[in-house]
Scaffold this active site. Structure first.
Site, short mmCIF file in Angstrom:
data_model
loop_
_atom_site.label_atom_id
_atom_site.label_comp_id
_atom_site.label_asym_id
_atom_site.label_seq_id
_atom_site.Cartn_x
_atom_site.Cartn_y
_atom_site.Cartn_z
N ILE A 93 0.84 -1.20 0.00
CA ILE A 93 0.00 0.00 0.00
C ILE A 93 0.88 1.25 0.00
CG2 ILE A 93 -1.83 1.24 1.23
CD1 ILE A 93 -2.25 -1.52 2.77
N CYS A 94 0.54 2.15 -0.89
CA CYS A 94 1.29 3.40 -0.97
C CYS A 94 0.44 4.47 -0.30
CB CYS A 94 1.54 3.71 -2.45
SG CYS A 94 2.08 5.36 -2.83
#
Ligand SMILES: [Zn+2]
Ligand SMILES: [Zn+2]
Ligand SMILES: [Zn+2]
Ligand SMILES: [Zn+2]
Ligand SMILES: [Zn+2]
Ligand SMILES: [Zn+2]
Lengths: 155, 528
Positions: A93-94
């Site tokens: 996840i960014c």
């Protein structure tokens, strides 16, 4: 310090979330103070995520919550990786609040789950981050060692 | 090693043979001005009688740690006096404005409260920083609610237990190397921890590290200052070359410690290739390392008798021990042909016509082309490394030579100079091949290739003389030859660098790639 820093805090968090969690968030397992699994669901009827449950894996370092936890989506037969412009197809996840710069030790497992829930709720783009394929193929690093350029933090 | 100083003085002694190029000369003004003028350009500087330099020479100054500290203290004192704020606040404001004193004072005079706010010096003061016991307190970080808990809050009033604060600060300082911009642990609060609060909270050991990091941010914040990257060197270098100039100049600087590096990208000196080409080249080499592996291997077979030969010196002239066949390590061609036509070995003839039309052939040609340049690049890189070993052996050689010939220590120093020249010239040659790889042909490339060829021939000749046995070195005729060749190599290097630097500054080269890197764009990238 007799009790490790993270254990003290995680013990308290566990106490709280074992008795109550916001709707759409469920604790799957928390057998130690290193790794927890939680399931999240999107509550509104966003067609991208309707009727789906997603599995999150939290990993805590001994200095949690001073350091952010490592949070990824994991894939199981009945648990896909949600499609989102900030979620790579390998579950990484960014999101700036999970990075060292954006993390605040006041955050906790519950607040992270809620942020991810709302990140999904607010999304209408049926797409992966740019360069997903290449990144997923090439990446051998732990999420915490990846320097993300946060594309735009309001998605 | 104090090699560079010596070498540089060699170079300067050749200055008189250079074309006069005062135009591109950044004269080394004593007070560099710290200008933040966006357009302070390289050639706008006046000539104040400094010695004329080659086109590839740039002006720079070396600062020792005490100089760096002094500069900061002076700025802090000035702001402290002019704006009538405490030194801690002056320091935070200066760091916030990346040490641009003028802009800070201007902005502060204009709208003080906004400036203080933006710098994290919010004015809603809850008194001076101190530890406190607050009845009924629950720490939001560790959830501790024990009575008598020591707590701390910055001006913003976000209060946490001292234990959590300490953990937080030590993570920021030791774990993340942060100092100047550590914010309050509360989510979204941008109040910054000042040195005084920090001193109250953490152990002296951590305070020392904190102040060291603060000290470093001064250099890191200024575009005109950079740390010398040599291990254990604490000097900083000031140079006016900016990022946007890097398509016009290759800013090699040399520290007092002897380390020579590029001010643009911090890598070892890579003249004549511009930073962006170097970056692309290194990436390409890393990506293609598999294809390239076989080339950089240390052993090859003799083209005549197929016995395995290991390259153990820097010279390309190989003589097979078994059959005495003489050949060139780089192209495996006959050495005898190289005396007059080394040409064949430094330039890749562009393949054209029928072959190139076919896409497959095209990709083969492009691979061949790359390998051509890579081969030569890797060869010099390897030779430079081997020459370095030789340099260590040189001292031994010098001692032996003294014994055999009766020469004094001073009299055998020429071997030292030769060894240094070999290394520096190989370093330059190596980068000429990366440069050439990206160079599109125009009317200037031939001159470049000639210069490259001349330097390469001179270096190989010197390398060969240098490897002669002691008995031969004792001959005073050879000594003169080596000295002449050393000075010739240095001269050829200066000519090559000067020519490429001039054409670069004037935008006369054409490259088949961009010279200014594109900034950060979306997507993940690897840290450091
Ligand atoms: Zn606490
Ligand atoms: Zn705060
Ligand atoms: Zn240095
Ligand atoms: Zn560079
Ligand atoms: Zn042979
Ligand atoms: Zn050859």
């Amino acid at each position: 310090m007799s009790v490790p820093f993270a254990a003290k805090r995680l013990g308290k968090e566990l106490n709280k979330i074992s008795s109550s969690l916001p709707p759409g968030i469920e604790l799957v397992s928390a057998d130690n103070f290193e790794e927890w699994l939680l399931d999240i669901k999107v509550l509104d009827n966003n067609p991208l995520y309707q009727n789906q449950t997603y599995r999150l894996k939290f990993r805590f370092s001994p200095s949690y919550p001073i350091e952010p936890p490592e949070v990824v989506f994991i894939q199981l037969p009945d648990r896909p990786i949600p499609i989102h412009p900030h979620i790579y197809s390998n579950g990484i996840i960014c999101l700036d609040l999970l990075g060292q710069q954006g993390w605040s030790p006041v955050q906790n497992v519950e607040s992270v789950c809620m942020s991810l829930q709302s990140m999904l709720t607010g999304n209408s783009k049926n797409e992966r981050p740019p360069g997903d394929e290449e990144f997923v193929r090439a990446n051998t690093m732990r999420p915490k060692d990846i320097q993300f350029y946060y594309h735009d933090n309001d998605v | 090693m104090d090699t560079d100083d010596d070498f540089m003085s060699n170079v300067s002694s050749e200055d008189d043979i250079l074309p006069d190029d005062s135009e591109n000369d950044m004269s080394g003004d004593e007070d560099f001005g710290f200008d933040d003028e966006p357009d302070a350009h390289i050639d706008s500087q006046k000539d104040d009688g400094y010695k004329k330099k080659a086109a590839y020479d740039i002006s720079f100054k070396v600062y020792q740690p005490s100089d760096v500290q002094k500069q900061q203290d002076e700025l802090i004192n000035e702001v402290n006096m002019i704006l009538d704020i405490s030194k801690e606040e002056a320091a935070i404001l200066l760091r916030h404005f990346r040490w641009n004193k003028e802009r800070l004072i201007e902005d502060y005079m204009d709208k003080p409260s906004q400036v203080l706010d933006a710098a994290g010096l919010a004015t809603t003061s809850a008194g001076p920083p101190r530890m406190q016991v607050v009845p009924g307190f629950v720490c939001d970080i560790c959830c501790e609610d024990e009575p008598g808990l020591q707590t701390f809050a910055l001006k913003c009033g976000h209060r946490y237990c001292v234990d959590c604060y300490r953990h937080y600060l030590s993570q920021k300082i030791r774990g993340e190397g942060e100092a100047a911009r550590i914010q309050c642990p509360s989510e979204g609060c941008n109040v910054i921890i000042d040195a005084r609060s920090l001193d109250i909270l953490v152990t002296p050991e951590l305070t020392a590290r904190y102040h060291e990091l603060l000290h470093r941010t001064y250099v890191e914040d200024k575009e005109t200052l950079k740390w010398c990257p040599a291990p254990d060197c604490e000097n900083a270098i000031e140079c006016a070359v900016k990022k946007k100039d890097l398509d016009k100049v290759v800013p090699t600087v040399s520290c007092l410690c002897g380390h020579r590096f590029c001010f643009g990208c911090i890598l070892n000196d890579h003249q004549p290739a511009p930073c962006e080409l170097v970056k692309k080249w290194l990436k390409k080499c890393a990506d293609d390392s598999e294809t390239a592996n076989w080339i950089s291997a240390n052993t090859k077979e003799c083209p005549k008798c197929n016995s395995t030969i290991e390259k153990n010196g820097g010279c390309n002239h190989m003589t097979c021990r078994k059959c005495k066949h003489e050949f060139c390590w780089m192209c495996m061609g006959l050495w005898s042909e190289h005396g007059t036509s080394w040409y064949n070995c430094n330039r890749f003839e562009e393949k054209s016509g029928t072959e190139a039309r076919d896409a497959q052939a095209k990709s083969r040609v492009s691979l061949e082309r790359y390998l051509h340049y890579y081969n030569r690049y890797a060869n010099h890189e390897q030779s430079a490394r081997l020459d370095k070993d030789i340099y260590h052996k040189t001292e031994k050689k010098m001692v032996q030579l003294q014994k055999e010939s009766g020469m004094s220590w001073i009299e055998v120093q020429y071997l030292n100079s030769a060894s240094q020249a070999l290394q520096t010239c190989r370093q330059t040659l190596m980068w000429t091949y990366a440069f050439a790889f990206y160079l599109a042909r125009n009317n200037l490339t031939e001159i470049f290739e000639d210069n490259q060829k001349d330097l390469e021939m001179a270096v190989e000749a010197l390398s060969e003389m240098f490897e002669k046995p002691i008995a031969e070195l004792a001959d005073s005729k050879l000594k003169v030859e080596i000295m002449d060749k050393t000075s010739y190599c240095n001269k050829r290097r200066v000519i090559l660098l000067d020519d490429t630097a001039q054409n670069l500054a004037e935008g006369r080269w054409t490259f088949n790639t961009e010279l200014l890197g594109s900034g950060a764009n979306g997507g993940p990238s690897t840290r450091r």
